[in-house]
Scaffold this motif. Structure first.
Motif, PDB file in Angstrom:
ATOM      1  N   THR A 145       0.965  -6.072  20.166  1.00  0.00           N
ATOM      2  CA  THR A 145       0.325  -4.974  20.888  1.00  0.00           C
ATOM      3  C   THR A 145      -0.655  -4.179  20.035  1.00  0.00           C
ATOM      4  N   ILE A 146      -0.569  -4.308  18.729  1.00  0.00           N
ATOM      5  CA  ILE A 146      -1.542  -3.680  17.842  1.00  0.00           C
ATOM      6  C   ILE A 146      -1.504  -4.397  16.511  1.00  0.00           C
ATOM      7  N   GLY A 147      -2.644  -4.507  15.870  1.00  0.00           N
ATOM      8  CA  GLY A 147      -2.710  -5.178  14.583  1.00  0.00           C
ATOM      9  C   GLY A 147      -3.694  -4.488  13.666  1.00  0.00           C
ATOM     10  N   ASN A 148      -3.571  -4.816  12.389  1.00  0.00           N
ATOM     11  CA  ASN A 148      -4.494  -4.272  11.396  1.00  0.00           C
ATOM     12  C   ASN A 148      -4.869  -5.369  10.419  1.00  0.00           C
ATOM     13  N   GLU A 149      -6.114  -5.401  10.046  1.00  0.00           N
ATOM     14  CA  GLU A 149      -6.600  -6.366   9.073  1.00  0.00           C
ATOM     15  C   GLU A 149      -7.010  -5.652   7.788  1.00  0.00           C
ATOM     16  N   PRO A 150      -6.149  -5.648   6.780  1.00  0.00           N
ATOM     17  CA  PRO A 150      -6.539  -5.060   5.492  1.00  0.00           C
ATOM     18  C   PRO A 150      -7.592  -5.926   4.811  1.00  0.00           C
ATOM     19  N   GLY A 151      -8.668  -5.312   4.383  1.00  0.00           N
ATOM     20  CA  GLY A 151      -9.776  -6.051   3.805  1.00  0.00           C
ATOM     21  C   GLY A 151     -10.754  -6.438   4.882  1.00  0.00           C
ATOM     22  N   GLY A 152     -11.090  -5.482   5.746  1.00  0.00           N
ATOM     23  CA  GLY A 152     -11.877  -5.773   6.935  1.00  0.00           C
ATOM     24  C   GLY A 152     -13.317  -6.139   6.656  1.00  0.00           C
ATOM     25  N   ILE A 153     -14.007  -6.502   7.705  1.00  0.00           N
ATOM     26  CA  ILE A 153     -15.366  -7.036   7.632  1.00  0.00           C
ATOM     27  C   ILE A 153     -16.349  -5.982   7.118  1.00  0.00           C
ATOM     28  N   THR A 178      -8.975  -2.256   7.729  1.00  0.00           N
ATOM     29  CA  THR A 178      -8.870  -1.481   6.498  1.00  0.00           C
ATOM     30  C   THR A 178      -9.986  -1.912   5.566  1.00  0.00           C
ATOM     31  N   VAL A 179     -10.662  -0.972   4.967  1.00  0.00           N
ATOM     32  CA  VAL A 179     -11.857  -1.268   4.190  1.00  0.00           C
ATOM     33  C   VAL A 179     -11.542  -2.176   3.000  1.00  0.00           C
ATOM     34  N   ASP A 180     -12.465  -3.072   2.710  1.00  0.00           N
ATOM     35  CA  ASP A 180     -12.378  -3.964   1.559  1.00  0.00           C
ATOM     36  C   ASP A 180     -12.887  -3.218   0.326  1.00  0.00           C
ATOM     37  N   ALA A 181     -11.939  -2.626  -0.439  1.00  0.00           N
ATOM     38  CA  ALA A 181     -12.321  -1.822  -1.601  1.00  0.00           C
ATOM     39  C   ALA A 181     -12.960  -2.668  -2.690  1.00  0.00           C
ATOM     40  N   LYS A 182     -12.573  -3.911  -2.783  1.00  0.00           N
ATOM     41  CA  LYS A 182     -13.150  -4.814  -3.788  1.00  0.00           C
ATOM     42  C   LYS A 182     -14.663  -4.889  -3.654  1.00  0.00           C
ATOM     43  N   ALA A 212      -8.938   1.997  10.043  1.00  0.00           N
ATOM     44  CA  ALA A 212      -7.723   2.682   9.612  1.00  0.00           C
ATOM     45  C   ALA A 212      -8.108   3.819   8.674  1.00  0.00           C
ATOM     46  N   PRO A 213      -7.775   5.062   9.001  1.00  0.00           N
ATOM     47  CA  PRO A 213      -8.238   6.188   8.201  1.00  0.00           C
ATOM     48  C   PRO A 213      -7.551   6.260   6.846  1.00  0.00           C
ATOM     49  N   ASN A 214      -8.356   6.515   5.819  1.00  0.00           N
ATOM     50  CA  ASN A 214      -7.844   6.755   4.463  1.00  0.00           C
ATOM     51  C   ASN A 214      -6.948   5.625   3.956  1.00  0.00           C
ATOM     52  N   GLN A 215      -7.380   4.383   4.212  1.00  0.00           N
ATOM     53  CA  GLN A 215      -6.665   3.221   3.705  1.00  0.00           C
ATOM     54  C   GLN A 215      -7.671   2.217   3.158  1.00  0.00           C
ATOM     55  N   ALA A 216      -7.283   1.529   2.069  1.00  0.00           N
ATOM     56  CA  ALA A 216      -8.188   0.581   1.434  1.00  0.00           C
ATOM     57  C   ALA A 216      -7.397  -0.611   0.916  1.00  0.00           C
ATOM     58  N   LYS A 217      -8.078  -1.764   0.844  1.00  0.00           N
ATOM     59  CA  LYS A 217      -7.444  -3.014   0.399  1.00  0.00           C
ATOM     60  C   LYS A 217      -8.002  -3.445  -0.951  1.00  0.00           C
ATOM     61  N   LEU A 218      -7.086  -3.800  -1.864  1.00  0.00           N
ATOM     62  CA  LEU A 218      -7.454  -4.326  -3.172  1.00  0.00           C
ATOM     63  C   LEU A 218      -6.819  -5.701  -3.369  1.00  0.00           C
ATOM     64  N   PHE A 219      -7.331  -6.443  -4.347  1.00  0.00           N
ATOM     65  CA  PHE A 219      -6.860  -7.793  -4.614  1.00  0.00           C
ATOM     66  C   PHE A 219      -6.518  -7.941  -6.086  1.00  0.00           C
TER      67      PHE A 219
END
Length: 515
Positions: A145-153, A178-182, A212-219
């Motif tokens: 019913t809801i999803g999130n993609e960390p490291g978004g486009i 979720t923003v791709d911080a890399k 997603a507010p105030n969230q970021a993805k790292l690798f």
């Protein structure tokens, strides 16, 4: 298993080569690129561009490996993409080291370097639309019913194309990115600009999609499916893992987003990679203490017992992929890790006993985006051969249920909005034919999804849609469906390493995806 049918698995390298040749011969247009996803060198053996040339040296052929972190290209692909030896020599040092021009293999940072040259061959607007629609139907049939993609486009034309399908008001689920911080820290040298540009991205979304507010993805380190995660003890054959971000870039990105108050989701697979992440987390906690930061350790394939208590003491939480055990434990006992590390992968039992919050994700297409199946994997830890791997790491059905509902919501700071049926929360939940807490644990994966309630809309799902219809043929149509699905799941070559995570109402949010 897709809504269009079930595609039989490749069994060995010869099977793969033969089926790739059949697919090549079925294409009428000699200039149309042929793309295959799913080849696994650690199951089938190494593959080089020269071997693909034996099928065709004139049609571009791209083999996207099972890990999604590696591609093998034939000579026609290199030529059309103008990937010459000189171009390869100009790659950044880490990207050049993580590629082999002679074998036409590109992995991790090397893959990121070659993608701009071949992206037009990998993805088209038509494939993207078809793939998104197939992915939508697949996830809906599994009760998400809801999803999130960390490291978004981070390519607006591609996000616009995604929004054309996923932002529609008749979408059966919501989707956030979720923003791709890399990539953000690589694009901007000024720290303040990194955050300013990140915040601007919210304007890219609308309708049923959001940032997603105030969230970021790292690798951190490399992929488990390519056995390139960084491990403390050597691999059985002595090869070494890879880093997806150089340490100075990782440290800078962590500091920038940490100081801005962001929640960080970090792709990490090996115990050595986990050491780097936990060391960086501890250093930033000491430098700039934060309460309830909920740093998410995403995947956590190989870890050590001493790291579990450290995760607890530092206030991190875990998003695990229990399918690694089902798919990989048997083979990785013999190749790469050895029995002890393979059997203890994704040690959710230890994490539960240490009272660390955890959720489940599929990392689609690394695992099926099917919450009930992921529950089954975590509860039973049954390998492909039928063995139980690491029985002490099994969890209860109730814990697994929380891992795809309320604790998944908590991993995205949405527990006050989603994840349980409570007055005041969104009325998004999944309706099941049976109670997964009372059926035989071995039958959890077979519980039928009747449908979902999506913000007031009652949406019924047929059993055939969830489990796949009649067995698909081996012809081009079934292969195209499968690749369309992979395209959508992988951001259509705009970004490779992401990890979707689905969360949903009391029913079936779950964690989907890549890294």
């Amino acid at each position: 298993v897709l809504p269009s049918g079930t595609v039989p698995a490749v069994k060995n390298k010869q099977d793969f080569i033969e089926r790739l040749a059949v697919a090549e011969a079925a294409l009428a247009n000699p200039d149309e690129p042929l793309i295959s996803w799913g080849y696994h060198p650690d199951f089938f053996g190494p593959l080089t561009g020269g071997e693909i040339d034996e099928i065709s040296a004139t049609r571009p052929i791209i083999v996207w490996a099972r890990s999604c972190h590696e591609m093998i290209l034939n000579s026609a692909t290199l030529e059309r993409g103008e990937v010459t030896r000189e171009v390869h020599n100009a790659f950044a040092p880490s990207a050049k080291a993580q590629s082999n021009f002679e074998e036409a293999r590109f992995w991790e940072q090397g893959l990121f370097a070659v993608l701009p040259h071949i992206a037009s061959m990998v993805a088209t607007p038509e494939r993207l639309k078809a793939g998104l629609e197939l992915t939508r139907d697949y996830m809906y049939a599994n009760g998400i019913t809801i999803g999130n993609e960390p490291g978004g486009i981070l390519a607006k034309p591609v996000q616009d194309a995604v929004n054309a399908v996923f932002s529609s008001p008749d979408m059966p689920f919501r989707w956030s990115f979720t923003v791709d911080a890399k990539s953000m820290v690589a694009n901007y040298s000024d720290d303040a600009q990194v955050i300013a540009e990140t915040e601007k991205l919210s304007s890219w979304y609308g309708g049923m999609t959001s940032l997603a507010p105030n969230q970021a993805k790292l690798f951190a380190d490399g992929a488990i499916y390519s056995l390139l995660m960084q491990v403390r003890e050597p691999y059985l054959d002595g090869h070494e893992g890879e880093w997806m971000m150089d340490e100075n870039a990782f440290d800078r990105a962590f500091r920038i987003y940490w100081d801005a108050g962001y929640q960080l989701h970090i792709h990490v697979n090996g115990d050595r990679g986990l050491d780097r992440v936990l060391n960086t987390l501890e250093a930033n906690l000491r430098r700039n203490p934060r309460y309830d930061h909920r740093t998410v350790l995403v995947h956590l394939a190989v870890s050590a017992p001493d790291q579990v208590e450290r995760i607890k003491s530092l206030g991190a939480i875990v998003s695990g992929n229990p399918y690694y055990v089902t798919a990989l434990a048997d083979q990785y006992s013999k190749v790469g890790l050895g029995p002890e590390r393979a059997r203890s992968m994704v040690r959710l039992g230890d994490i539960t006993r240490s009272d660390i919050s955890w959720s489940l994700h599929s990392d689609m297409p690394m695992a099926p985006a099917d919450p009930l199946f992921l529950m089954w994997c975590a509860v039973n830890r049954i390998t492909a051969s039928g063995k139980v791997a690491g029985p002490e790491q099994r969890v209860t059905p109730e814990n697994a249920l929380r891992g795809v509902t309320i604790d998944a919501a908590r991993s995205l700071r949405l527990e006050n909005e989603l994840g349980s049926i409570v007055a005041g929360k969104r009325a998004n939940f999944t309706i099941l034919a049976e109670n997964p807490l009372s059926v035989d644990p071995m039958k959890i994966r077979n519980v039928r999804v009747w449908g979902t309630v999506m913000e007031g809309r009652k949406l019924a799902v047929g059993d055939a849609a969830r489990k796949g219809g009649k067995k698909a043929s081996l012809g081009p149509h079934s292969g195209e469906d499968r690749m369309n699905f992979a395209y959508a799941a992988l951001d259509h070559a705009v970004k490779v390493a992401t990890c979707m995570r689905s969360v949903g109402g009391r029913g079936w949010p779950v964690v989907t995806r890549r890294s």
